[in-house]
Design a protein around this motif. Sequence first.
Motif, PDB file in Angstrom:
ATOM      1  N   THR A   2       0.843  -1.198   0.000  1.00  0.00           N
ATOM      2  CA  THR A   2       0.000   0.000   0.000  1.00  0.00           C
ATOM      3  C   THR A   2       0.883   1.255   0.000  1.00  0.00           C
ATOM      4  O   THR A   2       2.098   1.174   0.201  1.00  0.00           O
ATOM      5  CB  THR A   2      -0.877   0.040   1.264  1.00  0.00           C
ATOM      6  OG1 THR A   2      -0.013   0.167   2.400  1.00  0.00           O
ATOM      7  CG2 THR A   2      -1.713  -1.217   1.399  1.00  0.00           C
ATOM      8  N   CYS A   3       0.255   2.399  -0.170  1.00  0.00           N
ATOM      9  CA  CYS A   3       0.996   3.667  -0.105  1.00  0.00           C
ATOM     10  C   CYS A   3       1.640   3.819   1.277  1.00  0.00           C
ATOM     11  O   CYS A   3       2.755   4.314   1.398  1.00  0.00           O
ATOM     12  CB  CYS A   3       0.063   4.838  -0.380  1.00  0.00           C
ATOM     13  SG  CYS A   3      -0.616   4.830  -2.055  1.00  0.00           S
ATOM     14  N   VAL A   6       4.754   1.868   1.331  1.00  0.00           N
ATOM     15  CA  VAL A   6       5.816   2.576   0.592  1.00  0.00           C
ATOM     16  C   VAL A   6       6.485   3.586   1.507  1.00  0.00           C
ATOM     17  O   VAL A   6       7.706   3.684   1.563  1.00  0.00           O
ATOM     18  CB  VAL A   6       5.247   3.259  -0.677  1.00  0.00           C
ATOM     19  CG1 VAL A   6       6.245   4.251  -1.261  1.00  0.00           C
ATOM     20  CG2 VAL A   6       4.884   2.201  -1.713  1.00  0.00           C
ATOM     21  N   HIS A  29       4.504  -1.161  -7.143  1.00  0.00           N
ATOM     22  CA  HIS A  29       3.583  -0.153  -6.618  1.00  0.00           C
ATOM     23  C   HIS A  29       3.859   1.196  -7.273  1.00  0.00           C
ATOM     24  O   HIS A  29       2.933   1.906  -7.668  1.00  0.00           O
ATOM     25  CB  HIS A  29       3.706  -0.051  -5.091  1.00  0.00           C
ATOM     26  CG  HIS A  29       2.751   0.946  -4.509  1.00  0.00           C
ATOM     27  ND1 HIS A  29       1.493   0.612  -4.069  1.00  0.00           N
ATOM     28  CD2 HIS A  29       2.868   2.291  -4.321  1.00  0.00           C
ATOM     29  CE1 HIS A  29       0.883   1.696  -3.630  1.00  0.00           C
ATOM     30  NE2 HIS A  29       1.705   2.739  -3.770  1.00  0.00           N
ATOM     31  N   LEU A  30       5.140   1.547  -7.410  1.00  0.00           N
ATOM     32  CA  LEU A  30       5.484   2.847  -8.007  1.00  0.00           C
ATOM     33  C   LEU A  30       5.035   2.938  -9.465  1.00  0.00           C
ATOM     34  O   LEU A  30       4.689   4.019  -9.941  1.00  0.00           O
ATOM     35  CB  LEU A  30       6.996   3.093  -7.915  1.00  0.00           C
ATOM     36  CG  LEU A  30       7.563   3.249  -6.503  1.00  0.00           C
ATOM     37  CD1 LEU A  30       9.043   3.564  -6.564  1.00  0.00           C
ATOM     38  CD2 LEU A  30       6.823   4.307  -5.709  1.00  0.00           C
ATOM     39  N   MET A  32       2.357   1.837 -10.555  1.00  0.00           N
ATOM     40  CA  MET A  32       0.905   2.004 -10.581  1.00  0.00           C
ATOM     41  C   MET A  32       0.430   3.230  -9.804  1.00  0.00           C
ATOM     42  O   MET A  32      -0.749   3.558  -9.851  1.00  0.00           O
ATOM     43  CB  MET A  32       0.226   0.760  -9.983  1.00  0.00           C
ATOM     44  CG  MET A  32       0.503  -0.510 -10.769  1.00  0.00           C
ATOM     45  SD  MET A  32      -0.284  -1.960 -10.054  1.00  0.00           S
ATOM     46  CE  MET A  32       0.584  -2.125  -8.507  1.00  0.00           C
ATOM     47  N   CYS A  33       1.325   3.883  -9.051  1.00  0.00           N
ATOM     48  CA  CYS A  33       0.867   4.914  -8.123  1.00  0.00           C
ATOM     49  C   CYS A  33       1.633   6.221  -8.331  1.00  0.00           C
ATOM     50  O   CYS A  33       2.768   6.372  -7.874  1.00  0.00           O
ATOM     51  CB  CYS A  33       1.038   4.422  -6.683  1.00  0.00           C
ATOM     52  SG  CYS A  33       0.400   5.590  -5.476  1.00  0.00           S
ATOM     53  N   ASP A  34       0.989   7.164  -9.003  1.00  0.00           N
ATOM     54  CA  ASP A  34       1.614   8.462  -9.251  1.00  0.00           C
ATOM     55  C   ASP A  34       1.848   9.244  -7.958  1.00  0.00           C
ATOM     56  O   ASP A  34       2.810  10.010  -7.857  1.00  0.00           O
ATOM     57  CB  ASP A  34       0.746   9.297 -10.191  1.00  0.00           C
ATOM     58  CG  ASP A  34       0.700   8.708 -11.597  1.00  0.00           C
ATOM     59  OD1 ASP A  34       1.610   7.918 -11.936  1.00  0.00           O
ATOM     60  OD2 ASP A  34      -0.249   9.019 -12.339  1.00  0.00           O
ATOM     61  N   GLU A  35       0.957   9.051  -6.982  1.00  0.00           N
ATOM     62  CA  GLU A  35       1.106   9.791  -5.727  1.00  0.00           C
ATOM     63  C   GLU A  35       2.415   9.420  -5.021  1.00  0.00           C
ATOM     64  O   GLU A  35       3.118  10.283  -4.506  1.00  0.00           O
ATOM     65  CB  GLU A  35      -0.082   9.538  -4.781  1.00  0.00           C
ATOM     66  CG  GLU A  35      -1.356  10.239  -5.184  1.00  0.00           C
ATOM     67  CD  GLU A  35      -2.202   9.387  -6.121  1.00  0.00           C
ATOM     68  OE1 GLU A  35      -1.869   8.195  -6.283  1.00  0.00           O
ATOM     69  OE2 GLU A  35      -3.176   9.912  -6.683  1.00  0.00           O
ATOM     70  N   CYS A  36       2.719   8.130  -4.981  1.00  0.00           N
ATOM     71  CA  CYS A  36       3.951   7.705  -4.311  1.00  0.00           C
ATOM     72  C   CYS A  36       5.186   8.157  -5.087  1.00  0.00           C
ATOM     73  O   CYS A  36       6.188   8.535  -4.489  1.00  0.00           O
ATOM     74  CB  CYS A  36       3.965   6.188  -4.100  1.00  0.00           C
ATOM     75  SG  CYS A  36       2.934   5.693  -2.705  1.00  0.00           S
ATOM     76  N   TYR A  39       5.553  11.664  -4.174  1.00  0.00           N
ATOM     77  CA  TYR A  39       6.006  11.751  -2.773  1.00  0.00           C
ATOM     78  C   TYR A  39       7.510  11.475  -2.681  1.00  0.00           C
ATOM     79  O   TYR A  39       8.246  12.206  -2.008  1.00  0.00           O
ATOM     80  CB  TYR A  39       5.227  10.746  -1.924  1.00  0.00           C
ATOM     81  CG  TYR A  39       5.691  10.676  -0.486  1.00  0.00           C
ATOM     82  CD1 TYR A  39       5.322  11.661   0.420  1.00  0.00           C
ATOM     83  CD2 TYR A  39       6.511   9.641  -0.057  1.00  0.00           C
ATOM     84  CE1 TYR A  39       5.752  11.608   1.732  1.00  0.00           C
ATOM     85  CE2 TYR A  39       6.951   9.585   1.256  1.00  0.00           C
ATOM     86  CZ  TYR A  39       6.563  10.556   2.137  1.00  0.00           C
ATOM     87  OH  TYR A  39       7.006  10.499   3.438  1.00  0.00           O
TER      88      TYR A  39
END
Length: 82
Positions: A2-3, A6, A29-30, A32-36, A39
């Motif tokens: 999950t975020c 991360v 995860h990275l 698939m996840c622009d927010e992370c 971050y």
Amino acid sequence: MTCRDVEHFLLAYLEDRLDWAKRIVFRMHLMMCDECVAYIAKYEAAVALGKAAFVDPAADATTEVPLDLVRAIMAARDATRP
Ligand SMILES: [Zn+2]
């Protein structure tokens, strides 16, 4: 992963201390996840700024205090003593 995971493993990831399986899951995860990704970019920029602040440890901040200021502080201290 999950975020929140991360965030928890970020330092270990950046210092290359994750085992290969966790590193793969982390990278998946990275992908698939622009927010992370954003971050981590901000985190790395903050770390770089922190390091840049200490690039020249010999460059001390000024330590000279104007004599008038020292006298004013001592006078104020003396004035407040009983
Ligand atoms: Zn995420």
